[in-house]
Enzyme design. Structure first.
Site, PDB file in Angstrom:
ATOM      1  CB  SER A  66      -0.923  -0.011   1.220  1.00  0.00           C
ATOM      2  OG  SER A  66      -0.189  -0.292   2.392  1.00  0.00           O
TER       3      SER A  66
ATOM      4  CD  GLU B 201       0.749   7.417   5.485  1.00  0.00           C
ATOM      5  OE1 GLU B 201       0.686   6.285   6.009  1.00  0.00           O
ATOM      6  OE2 GLU B 201       1.139   8.426   6.094  1.00  0.00           O
TER       7      GLU B 201
ATOM      8  CG  ASP C  27       0.698  12.846  17.594  1.00  0.00           C
ATOM      9  OD1 ASP C  27       0.482  12.423  18.741  1.00  0.00           O
ATOM     10  OD2 ASP C  27       1.402  12.266  16.752  1.00  0.00           O
TER      11      ASP C  27
ATOM     12  CB  ALA D 132      -6.168   4.434  18.085  1.00  0.00           C
TER      13      ALA D 132
ATOM     14  CG  PHE E 201       8.669  13.214  10.352  1.00  0.00           C
ATOM     15  CD1 PHE E 201       7.627  13.994  10.814  1.00  0.00           C
ATOM     16  CD2 PHE E 201       8.376  11.981   9.775  1.00  0.00           C
ATOM     17  CE1 PHE E 201       6.315  13.553  10.709  1.00  0.00           C
ATOM     18  CE2 PHE E 201       7.079  11.526   9.664  1.00  0.00           C
ATOM     19  CZ  PHE E 201       6.039  12.324  10.129  1.00  0.00           C
TER      20      PHE E 201
ATOM     21  CG  HIS F  99       1.604   1.672   4.680  1.00  0.00           C
ATOM     22  ND1 HIS F  99       0.397   1.817   4.029  1.00  0.00           N
ATOM     23  CD2 HIS F  99       1.855   2.889   5.248  1.00  0.00           C
ATOM     24  CE1 HIS F  99      -0.072   3.053   4.209  1.00  0.00           C
ATOM     25  NE2 HIS F  99       0.792   3.723   4.946  1.00  0.00           N
TER      26      HIS F  99
HETATM   27  P1  FAD Z   1      -3.113   5.067  20.372  1.00  0.00           P
HETATM   28  O1  FAD Z   1      -3.138   3.661  19.931  1.00  0.00           O
HETATM   29  O2  FAD Z   1      -4.323   5.622  21.031  1.00  0.00           O
HETATM   30  O3  FAD Z   1      -1.862   5.216  21.370  1.00  0.00           O
HETATM   31  C1  FAD Z   1      -1.366   6.496  21.741  1.00  0.00           C
HETATM   32  C2  FAD Z   1      -0.584   6.373  23.031  1.00  0.00           C
HETATM   33  O4  FAD Z   1      -1.481   6.140  24.122  1.00  0.00           O
HETATM   34  C3  FAD Z   1       0.424   5.227  23.095  1.00  0.00           C
HETATM   35  O5  FAD Z   1       1.517   5.648  23.856  1.00  0.00           O
HETATM   36  C4  FAD Z   1      -0.342   4.122  23.801  1.00  0.00           C
HETATM   37  O6  FAD Z   1       0.520   3.203  24.454  1.00  0.00           O
HETATM   38  C5  FAD Z   1      -1.146   4.940  24.797  1.00  0.00           C
HETATM   39  N1  FAD Z   1      -2.432   4.339  25.189  1.00  0.00           N
HETATM   40  C6  FAD Z   1      -3.322   3.715  24.406  1.00  0.00           C
HETATM   41  N2  FAD Z   1      -4.394   3.351  25.109  1.00  0.00           N
HETATM   42  C7  FAD Z   1      -4.196   3.776  26.388  1.00  0.00           C
HETATM   43  C8  FAD Z   1      -4.943   3.728  27.585  1.00  0.00           C
HETATM   44  N3  FAD Z   1      -6.173   3.156  27.620  1.00  0.00           N
HETATM   45  N4  FAD Z   1      -4.420   4.280  28.705  1.00  0.00           N
HETATM   46  C9  FAD Z   1      -3.196   4.871  28.686  1.00  0.00           C
HETATM   47  N5  FAD Z   1      -2.427   4.943  27.554  1.00  0.00           N
HETATM   48  C10 FAD Z   1      -2.925   4.403  26.437  1.00  0.00           C
HETATM   49  N6  FAD Z   1      -1.457  11.060  12.833  1.00  0.00           N
HETATM   50  C11 FAD Z   1      -2.371  11.917  12.330  1.00  0.00           C
HETATM   51  O7  FAD Z   1      -2.704  12.912  12.992  1.00  0.00           O
HETATM   52  N7  FAD Z   1      -2.935  11.722  11.095  1.00  0.00           N
HETATM   53  C12 FAD Z   1      -2.639  10.641  10.343  1.00  0.00           C
HETATM   54  O8  FAD Z   1      -3.177  10.492   9.248  1.00  0.00           O
HETATM   55  C13 FAD Z   1      -1.695   9.697  10.853  1.00  0.00           C
HETATM   56  N8  FAD Z   1      -1.381   8.590  10.156  1.00  0.00           N
HETATM   57  C14 FAD Z   1      -0.558   7.643  10.729  1.00  0.00           C
HETATM   58  C15 FAD Z   1      -0.329   6.439  10.049  1.00  0.00           C
HETATM   59  C16 FAD Z   1       0.479   5.452  10.613  1.00  0.00           C
HETATM   60  C17 FAD Z   1       0.674   4.159   9.871  1.00  0.00           C
HETATM   61  C18 FAD Z   1       1.117   5.678  11.870  1.00  0.00           C
HETATM   62  C19 FAD Z   1       2.017   4.643  12.469  1.00  0.00           C
HETATM   63  C20 FAD Z   1       0.905   6.878  12.534  1.00  0.00           C
HETATM   64  C21 FAD Z   1       0.060   7.862  11.992  1.00  0.00           C
HETATM   65  N9  FAD Z   1      -0.215   9.054  12.651  1.00  0.00           N
HETATM   66  C22 FAD Z   1      -1.115   9.952  12.134  1.00  0.00           C
HETATM   67  C23 FAD Z   1       0.445   9.365  13.917  1.00  0.00           C
HETATM   68  C24 FAD Z   1      -0.359   8.903  15.134  1.00  0.00           C
HETATM   69  O9  FAD Z   1      -1.595   9.580  15.177  1.00  0.00           O
HETATM   70  C25 FAD Z   1       0.474   9.222  16.371  1.00  0.00           C
HETATM   71  O10 FAD Z   1       1.583   8.369  16.443  1.00  0.00           O
HETATM   72  C26 FAD Z   1      -0.286   9.273  17.676  1.00  0.00           C
HETATM   73  O11 FAD Z   1       0.596   9.811  18.664  1.00  0.00           O
HETATM   74  C27 FAD Z   1      -0.730   7.907  18.201  1.00  0.00           C
HETATM   75  O12 FAD Z   1      -1.733   7.408  17.443  1.00  0.00           O
HETATM   76  P2  FAD Z   1      -2.251   5.899  17.687  1.00  0.00           P
HETATM   77  O13 FAD Z   1      -3.387   5.700  16.819  1.00  0.00           O
HETATM   78  O14 FAD Z   1      -1.135   4.950  17.646  1.00  0.00           O
HETATM   79  O15 FAD Z   1      -2.726   6.079  19.234  1.00  0.00           O
END
Ligand code: FAD
Length: 280
Positions: A6, A8, A100, A115, A208, A258
């Site tokens: 894929s 991006e 973020d 997430a 970055f 990806h």
């Molecule tokens: P989560 O899975 O929610 O985790 C975030 C943090 O919270 C982690 O440290 C986790 O350990 C912790 N955590 C999770 N659940 C809990 C809980 N219940 N209690 C306490 N801590 C917890 N960002 C954007 O803004 N837009 C994008 O389009 C984008 N695309 C991305 C694509 C990919 C493939 C990747 C890898 C990252 C992308 N990001 C994007 C960045 C991402 O949003 C950031 O890395 C963000 O900080 C974490 O997102 P996540 O979905 O992994 O969060």
């Protein structure tokens, strides 16, 4: 089983950027990726541009489009509206993230904090319509208390209904294999696809990587430093490093790749050719 590939993109800001992206996706579409994904600015900052880009890709590219959707800073109502629009337009693949927010905005903004909450929300609202990707961090998410906690959070996120995962980029294959092994040990059996960042503009990559917690190994930094301003050598070296990484990952069982294309054709296409990949 055949490997999954894929690409991006980010949503372009200008007409020139949009025209360039058109050329990029036309060049990459013949590789028959599983999908083209489009990033989403947390808090809805790129909402319209991301939506427009996804719908154009879905309509024009001949490949499936997969919108990224982040929950932090967005209301459930806004997210639901976007999900409905994507569903109505035949989109079946989504990348669900927390996102973020710029510094100064509290982590608790929005109705869905993590997430995992977004994945649950998507499943509650749309059932099994979407194939949901989530993010994984072989080198540990920068805000996680430790690696164990981050993997536990990942396992919990998958349990909410994710179908597969894409990793943050990394340059150390062992970190990926270790993460996958740990996830499997804890019962995760979905595909975990390595995210691949081509090395092009090294200064940008360093900036970055510091922000997102991806490590650039010392030997790579030192080798690049030795090239000074010689951009061609940096590019050649970067291509060799990332080609070897991809080859190692695929040979070691990674279920696909990806590519973070940064809206450029050449770096991704070169890796594709070096690896001898054919279209699916
Ligand atoms: P989560 O899975 O929610 O985790 C975030 C943090 O919270 C982690 O440290 C986790 O350990 C912790 N955590 C999770 N659940 C809990 C809980 N219940 N209690 C306490 N801590 C917890 N960002 C954007 O803004 N837009 C994008 O389009 C984008 N695309 C991305 C694509 C990919 C493939 C990747 C890898 C990252 C992308 N990001 C994007 C960045 C991402 O949003 C950031 O890395 C963000 O900080 C974490 O997102 P996540 O979905 O992994 O969060």
């Amino acid at each position: 089983m055949s490997k999954r590939f894929s690409f991006e993109f980010f949503p372009p800001k200008t007409e020139v950027g949009a025209a360039k992206l058109r050329e990029v996706y036309k060049s990459l579409a013949p590789l028959k990726p599983e999908y083209f994904s489009v990033t989403y600015g947390a808090g809805g900052s790129t909402r319209d541009r991301s939506l427009g880009t996804v719908l154009e890709l879905q309509r024009e590219s001949g490949a499936c489009a997969a919108p990224h959707l982040s929950c932090i800073g967005d209301s459930k109502e806004d997210l639901a509206e976007l999900l409905d629009t994507y569903k109505d337009n035949g989109v079946r693949h989504i990348v669900a993230l927390r996102g973020d927010l710029p510094s100064g905005h509290g982590l608790g903004s929005g109705e869905l904090a993590y997430a995992a909450d977004l994945v649950r929300f998507i499943r509650e609202r749309t059932g099994s319509h979407f194939h949901i990707e989530v993010a994984a961090y072989p080198e540990c998410h920068p805000q996680a208390a430790n690696m164990g906690a981050d993997i536990r959070n990942f396992v919990h996120k998958v349990a909410q209904g994710a179908n597969s995962a894409i990793t943050q980029y990394f340059f150390n294959a062992d970190s990926y294999f270790h993460f996958v092994q740990e996830a499997h040990r804890q019962g995760v059996d979905i595909p975990i696809i390595p995210g691949i960042m081509p090395i092009t503009n090294f200064a940008n990559l360093v900036r970055f990587s510091d922000a997102c917690g991806a490590e650039i190994p010392r030997w790579i930094r030192k080798q690049v430093a030795s090239y000074g301003d010689d951009a061609a050598s940096i590019q050649r070296f970067g291509e060799d490093v990332v080609t070897s990484l991809c080859a190692q990952l695929l040979a070691g069982g990674a279920p696909g790749l990806h590519f973070y294309t940064m809206n450029q054709v050449e770096p991704t296409l070169s890796l594709w050719k070096n690896l001898g990949l054919s279209s699916n």
